[in-house]
Motif scaffolding. Structure first.
Motif, PDB file in Angstrom:
ATOM      1  N   TRP A  82       0.661  -1.207   0.050  1.00 34.34           N
ATOM      2  CA  TRP A  82       0.053  -0.072   0.185  1.00 34.34           C
ATOM      3  C   TRP A  82       0.802   1.246  -0.093  1.00 34.34           C
ATOM      4  O   TRP A  82       0.532   2.274  -0.707  1.00 34.34           O
ATOM      5  CB  TRP A  82      -0.802  -0.167   1.244  1.00 34.34           C
ATOM      6  CG  TRP A  82      -1.857  -0.941   1.328  1.00 34.34           C
ATOM      7  CD1 TRP A  82      -2.496  -1.598   0.338  1.00 34.34           C
ATOM      8  CD2 TRP A  82      -2.574  -1.636   2.462  1.00 34.34           C
ATOM      9  NE1 TRP A  82      -3.312  -2.798   0.599  1.00 34.34           N
ATOM     10  CE2 TRP A  82      -3.479  -2.548   1.954  1.00 34.34           C
ATOM     11  CE3 TRP A  82      -2.546  -1.085   3.809  1.00 34.34           C
ATOM     12  CZ2 TRP A  82      -4.388  -3.208   2.817  1.00 34.34           C
ATOM     13  CZ3 TRP A  82      -3.339  -2.090   4.514  1.00 34.34           C
ATOM     14  CH2 TRP A  82      -4.091  -2.946   4.186  1.00 34.34           C
ATOM     15  N   GLN A  87      -0.917  -0.765  -4.568  1.00 35.12           N
ATOM     16  CA  GLN A  87      -1.107  -2.113  -5.137  1.00 35.12           C
ATOM     17  C   GLN A  87      -0.658  -3.046  -4.572  1.00 35.12           C
ATOM     18  O   GLN A  87       0.679  -3.308  -4.327  1.00 35.12           O
ATOM     19  CB  GLN A  87      -1.101  -2.159  -6.551  1.00 35.12           C
ATOM     20  CG  GLN A  87      -1.815  -1.026  -7.251  1.00 35.12           C
ATOM     21  CD  GLN A  87      -1.490  -1.264  -8.936  1.00 35.12           C
ATOM     22  OE1 GLN A  87      -0.349  -1.090  -9.219  1.00 35.12           O
ATOM     23  NE2 GLN A  87      -2.583  -1.693  -9.623  1.00 35.12           N
ATOM     24  N   MET A  91      -4.272  -6.577  -6.479  1.00 39.64           N
ATOM     25  CA  MET A  91      -4.727  -5.459  -7.001  1.00 39.64           C
ATOM     26  C   MET A  91      -4.526  -5.229  -8.572  1.00 39.64           C
ATOM     27  O   MET A  91      -5.187  -4.565  -9.330  1.00 39.64           O
ATOM     28  CB  MET A  91      -4.507  -4.295  -6.158  1.00 39.64           C
ATOM     29  CG  MET A  91      -5.199  -4.311  -4.889  1.00 39.64           C
ATOM     30  SD  MET A  91      -4.473  -3.093  -3.805  1.00 39.64           S
ATOM     31  CE  MET A  91      -5.935  -2.077  -3.976  1.00 39.64           C
ATOM     32  N   ARG A  92      -3.099  -5.719  -8.908  1.00 36.94           N
ATOM     33  CA  ARG A  92      -2.509  -5.333 -10.263  1.00 36.94           C
ATOM     34  C   ARG A  92      -3.490  -5.837 -11.449  1.00 36.94           C
ATOM     35  O   ARG A  92      -3.718  -4.961 -12.404  1.00 36.94           O
ATOM     36  CB  ARG A  92      -1.004  -5.756 -10.256  1.00 36.94           C
ATOM     37  CG  ARG A  92      -0.350  -5.002  -9.413  1.00 36.94           C
ATOM     38  CD  ARG A  92       1.145  -5.608  -9.300  1.00 36.94           C
ATOM     39  NE  ARG A  92       1.793  -4.874  -8.118  1.00 36.94           N
ATOM     40  CZ  ARG A  92       2.895  -4.156  -8.327  1.00 36.94           C
ATOM     41  NH1 ARG A  92       3.576  -4.344  -9.434  1.00 36.94           N
ATOM     42  NH2 ARG A  92       3.565  -3.625  -7.199  1.00 36.94           N
ATOM     43  N   THR A  96      -6.768  -1.853  -9.793  1.00 39.06           N
ATOM     44  CA  THR A  96      -7.149  -1.248  -8.687  1.00 39.06           C
ATOM     45  C   THR A  96      -6.053  -0.548  -7.876  1.00 39.06           C
ATOM     46  O   THR A  96      -5.012  -1.180  -7.897  1.00 39.06           O
ATOM     47  CB  THR A  96      -8.196  -1.954  -8.040  1.00 39.06           C
ATOM     48  OG1 THR A  96      -7.468  -3.128  -7.364  1.00 39.06           O
ATOM     49  CG2 THR A  96      -9.313  -2.565  -8.549  1.00 39.06           C
ATOM     50  N   ARG A  97      -6.287   0.343  -7.047  1.00 39.26           N
ATOM     51  CA  ARG A  97      -5.236   1.145  -6.420  1.00 39.26           C
ATOM     52  C   ARG A  97      -5.688   1.470  -5.034  1.00 39.26           C
ATOM     53  O   ARG A  97      -7.000   2.194  -5.079  1.00 39.26           O
ATOM     54  CB  ARG A  97      -4.396   1.981  -7.131  1.00 39.26           C
ATOM     55  CG  ARG A  97      -3.400   2.719  -6.398  1.00 39.26           C
ATOM     56  CD  ARG A  97      -2.580   3.610  -7.257  1.00 39.26           C
ATOM     57  NE  ARG A  97      -1.745   2.752  -8.109  1.00 39.26           N
ATOM     58  CZ  ARG A  97      -1.206   3.180  -9.217  1.00 39.26           C
ATOM     59  NH1 ARG A  97      -1.371   4.336  -9.706  1.00 39.26           N
ATOM     60  NH2 ARG A  97      -0.404   2.126  -9.828  1.00 39.26           N
TER      61      ARG A  97
END
Length: 174
Positions: A82, A87, A91-92, A96-97
């Motif tokens: 985070w 990420q 999340m990659r 998303t982030r």
């Protein structure tokens, strides 16, 4: 060069679009694979350090430090992810982030609050001595369900730990 908390991310990949809950949950599912791998490697290293004397015949840890070390190692994975780019591995692929409301990177304080709030349901597993393992697991999963269900009613699709930490999960531009 490290970005400050209030600066928005400069690669134009963090639009103002909140991340839908389904995408967050799929990213979390991917992260569970990373968490299992981290826990397995840590368990192997601890077994090697104790010459195979980490657990007794009933599967109980013989050392006081094993479980806290597992929590710290897994927590470090999330915190580092985070704080360095927003990420996790999960999340990659879902693009998303985690960001501040202004689109910047998280502060240490925000990351720690988010981590602690997200971990809180895990401590419900300690109820296993009272209600049994199966019931404790279901209670924990139910608590996490409530944590994430908040995203269904929040206008910015934030889960409870994001609301408490002042963070958001955003979709990145395609």
């Amino acid at each position: 060069m490290r970005q400050t908390q209030d600066e928005p991310m400069t690669d134009d990949t963090v639009p103002a679009l909140p991340c839908p809950l389904w995408r967050r949950l799929l990213a979390l599912l991917y992260d569970m694979f990373a968490v299992v791998a981290i826990a397995a490697v840590m368990g192997l290293l601890c077994q090697m350090a104790t010459h195979g004397q980490l657990f007794d015949a009933h599967g109980q840890a013989l050392t006081w430090w094993f479980q806290p070390l597992q929590y710290l190692t897994i927590s470090a994975y999330f915190l580092i992810s985070w704080l360095r780019g927003g990420q996790t591995l999960g999340m990659r692929p879902w693009r998303t982030r985690v960001t501040t409301p202004q689109g910047g990177i998280l502060s240490w304080q925000q990351a720690l609050i988010r981590l602690i709030a997200a971990w809180l349901p895990v401590f419900l597993l300690e109820l296993q001595g009272i209600v049994g393992v199966r019931a404790a697991v279901w209670i924990t999963l139910g608590a996490w369900g409530v944590w994430f269900a908040v995203a269904l009613v929040d206008r910015r699709s934030r889960a409870l730990h994001d609301i408490l930490a002042g963070t958001e999960i955003r979709r990145m531009a395609s």
